[in-house]
Design an enzyme around this catalytic site. Sequence first.
Site, mmCIF file in Angstrom:
data_model
loop_
_atom_site.group_PDB
_atom_site.id
_atom_site.type_symbol
_atom_site.label_atom_id
_atom_site.label_comp_id
_atom_site.label_asym_id
_atom_site.label_seq_id
_atom_site.Cartn_x
_atom_site.Cartn_y
_atom_site.Cartn_z
ATOM 1 N N GLY A 58 0.820 -1.201 0.000
ATOM 2 C CA GLY A 58 0.000 0.000 0.000
ATOM 3 C C GLY A 58 0.848 1.243 0.000
ATOM 4 O O GLY A 58 2.063 1.178 -0.160
ATOM 5 N N PHE B 266 1.921 3.063 2.243
ATOM 6 C CA PHE B 266 2.967 3.181 3.251
ATOM 7 C C PHE B 266 4.105 2.208 3.044
ATOM 8 O O PHE B 266 5.134 2.314 3.686
ATOM 9 C CB PHE B 266 2.400 2.953 4.652
ATOM 10 C CG PHE B 266 1.553 4.082 5.125
ATOM 11 C CD1 PHE B 266 2.062 5.369 5.160
ATOM 12 C CD2 PHE B 266 0.251 3.879 5.515
ATOM 13 C CE1 PHE B 266 1.291 6.424 5.586
ATOM 14 C CE2 PHE B 266 -0.526 4.924 5.944
ATOM 15 C CZ PHE B 266 -0.011 6.194 5.973
ATOM 16 N N ASP C 296 -7.316 7.863 8.633
ATOM 17 C CA ASP C 296 -7.521 7.028 7.454
ATOM 18 C C ASP C 296 -8.400 5.828 7.786
ATOM 19 O O ASP C 296 -8.012 4.673 7.607
ATOM 20 C CB ASP C 296 -6.180 6.594 6.886
ATOM 21 C CG ASP C 296 -6.298 6.220 5.407
ATOM 22 O OD1 ASP C 296 -5.391 5.582 4.885
ATOM 23 O OD2 ASP C 296 -7.328 6.542 4.796
#
Length: 674
Positions: free
Chosen positions: A354, A356, A470
């Site tokens: 993802g 990150f 988030d």
Amino acid sequence: MDTSSPSLHLLLLVLLCLRLDPTGAAAQQKNQFIFNGFKEAKLHLDGNAKILPDGLLQLTNTSKHKIGHAFYSFPISFSDGLSFSTTFVFAMVPEIENISGHGIAFAISPPATDFRTANTNQYLGLLNASDDGLSSNHLLAIELDTIFNPEFGDIDDNHVGIDLNKLSSIAAASVAYYDERVNRSLKLISGKPMQVWIDYREVRNLMDVRIAPLGTQKPNRPLLSKPINLSSIILNSMQVGFSSSTGAIASNHYILGWSFSKTGEAQSLEISKLPSIPKNRKRNWTTGGLSVSLIIVSVLLVFAVTGVVYSLRRKKYEEIHEDWERQYGTHRFSYKDLYRSTNGFKETELLGVGGFGKVYKGIIRSSKQQIAVKKVSHDSKQGMKEFVAEIASIGRLRHRNLVQLLGYCRRRGELLLVYDFMPNGSLDKLLFKKQKPGLNWAQRFRIIKGVASALLYLHEEWEQVVLHRDIKASNVLLDADLNGRLGDFGLARLYDHGANPDTTHVVGTVGYLAPELTRTGKATTSTDVFAFGSFLLEIACGRRPIEPRGTPEALLLVDGVLEKWKSGVVLEASDPNLGGEYSEEEMGLVLKLGLLCSHSSPAARPSMRQVLQYLGGDASMPEVMLDTAGEGSFGVDNKMCYEFPLSCLSSNVMSSSAISVATITNESLLKGGR
Ligand SMILES: *[C@@H]1O[C@H](CO)[C@@H](O)[C@H](O)[C@H]1NC(C)=O
Ligand SMILES: *[C@@H]1O[C@H](CO)[C@@H](O)[C@H](O)[C@H]1NC(C)=O
Ligand SMILES: *[C@@H]1O[C@H](CO)[C@@H](O)[C@H](O)[C@H]1NC(C)=O
Ligand SMILES: *[C@@H]1O[C@H](CO)[C@@H](O)[C@H](O)[C@H]1NC(C)=O
Ligand SMILES: *[C@@H]1O[C@H](CO)[C@@H](O)[C@H](O)[C@H]1NC(C)=O
């Protein structure tokens, strides 16, 4: 033979007395004492320890990262035997209910030991990182530990352990009032006074530890009974007393009374004479948060000023350690261990990719514990420092609906975060699974309530306000029992900290971004609630908040639900995969609440506390809010979204990876809107 029989005790006593010379009487007096309160007690205090006017011994107050010690002023002679018996009454009153730091230990050490160089946090004021484990410590400690520190092999965050020269206990048990007929767990940080009995009998080499609520008898059976030969630990002359420490979160640690004896059983304390515990003045979280951030800011300042330069060459297992990291007491994994546990970050261990970075599955070899390792790449040094400080405080968060952060590791330009492994993966994978069985309504409703309580904890129940930033189905992971656990909290901050000050970054995911967030770039608890609203609709309707489905009207989930609600058929919006099997009342509630949370005006959105009250049926939702909501009041700015390039949506929103995060600048959003 039962050595605890009174006749044998008497015999031992007589034998011991026979060995004493006449001048030994005074020594024996000092080898045995009792303090029902400490008004007149002869104690040597250091750190934050003090004796309050009513005789209560306070080892630590709610100052963070502090230690406190109280030792009996006279050395105890062990030259005639290693046996001893002691009992004391303690209380731990955390600053914030149910969250604690760190614990109390009863300690026996050589008389000259200077505990002022010992560390705070998990070191309990007993040792520091350099002398932990040395046989020259001659330290015996019975710890009452309220924090789970995997690096010391802790069993949980509420245990009593026996420590010899090091903080890894040789024996430990969860705190419980345990006797023939009872086995009731006790919570150290309940704020209630409890009594501990420690008996060591050299004849049997046996250390017994008992604990019970104040006012109950000494249990017949010990909670911990461990054979130990103390001959290599205890010297002829030793000091006895207490040590205590606080961490990023602090508790008041009190001792109410103490009795010690070298010969036979310690004299019983007189409960009526013990001082009482002051009421906990619950401090406002804002002041608590302020002082934590002050500490963090000053630590960062110190290091910014000293301007340490790191020019280490990159090697396979190389890590970056900085002194200030130790302060936080968050567990550090070695890169080597993480490397091995994930088979060298092999692609086969990859759980997801993802915004990150990549997430790998791992198994810690020594303990066989399953972990998830998130590799976050990052190159801003300043951001990293602040972020590690934040990670450290996040590591202290404890909630059954949060994915537990176990620790971290730092390398050049790379941060590795270690979490509990969640066997059932992320919620969106189960939610959007086409084939049955998916998640039934009861499971979904439980997940909703769990995630809501985790958010309430982050927003209101911890010492600082933690914004998640988030919230979405793909950031909710499912444990073995299908409990929803919120993950990735605070991670969005990394990008905030690292942001170029000239451009405002909006962090989050399209479809979950509150309209004011895309305008101002400022995240608040209300923007989290907005995202939670989208999350609610997502679970109830079984589709993502934004999905390009032909007509522009079908693009935004919230619009579709609002239309149905206005026509009085809101249940039609429910996930068709549920096959109509749900509680109409709960479904209606969740859909309506989803709409309320998605209100374009932050003031109209409920707080997480209200959300939980609505979900629990303890309060009814305001009808007015929805009634007066006009066209276009809900969701992201519609116009902007309709014209949002779909190619952008598909890369940022439609990614099904477990940890996708879209980082969009205001500029690109506005461009899309015009
Ligand atoms: C704790 O005690 C220390 C030393 O007595 C004192 O300086 C500090 O202000 C106290 N902290 C709190 C929070 O009361
Ligand atoms: C603290 O924990 C106890 C029991 O575990 C629970 O009953 C209580 O509601 C909790 N308090 C808060 C503020 O979470
Ligand atoms: C650790 O403790 C020992 C013994 O008290 C002391 O000599 C040493 O200086 C301490 N080390 C640090 C880094 O404080
Ligand atoms: C008390 O009960 C708990 C769980 O019910 C168990 O894990 C523990 O071993 C018991 N303690 C003792 C000393 O038997
Ligand atoms: C304890 O250990 C010492 C030396 O290690 C030994 O001399 C002594 O006999 C042991 N005591 C008992 C009771 O086993």
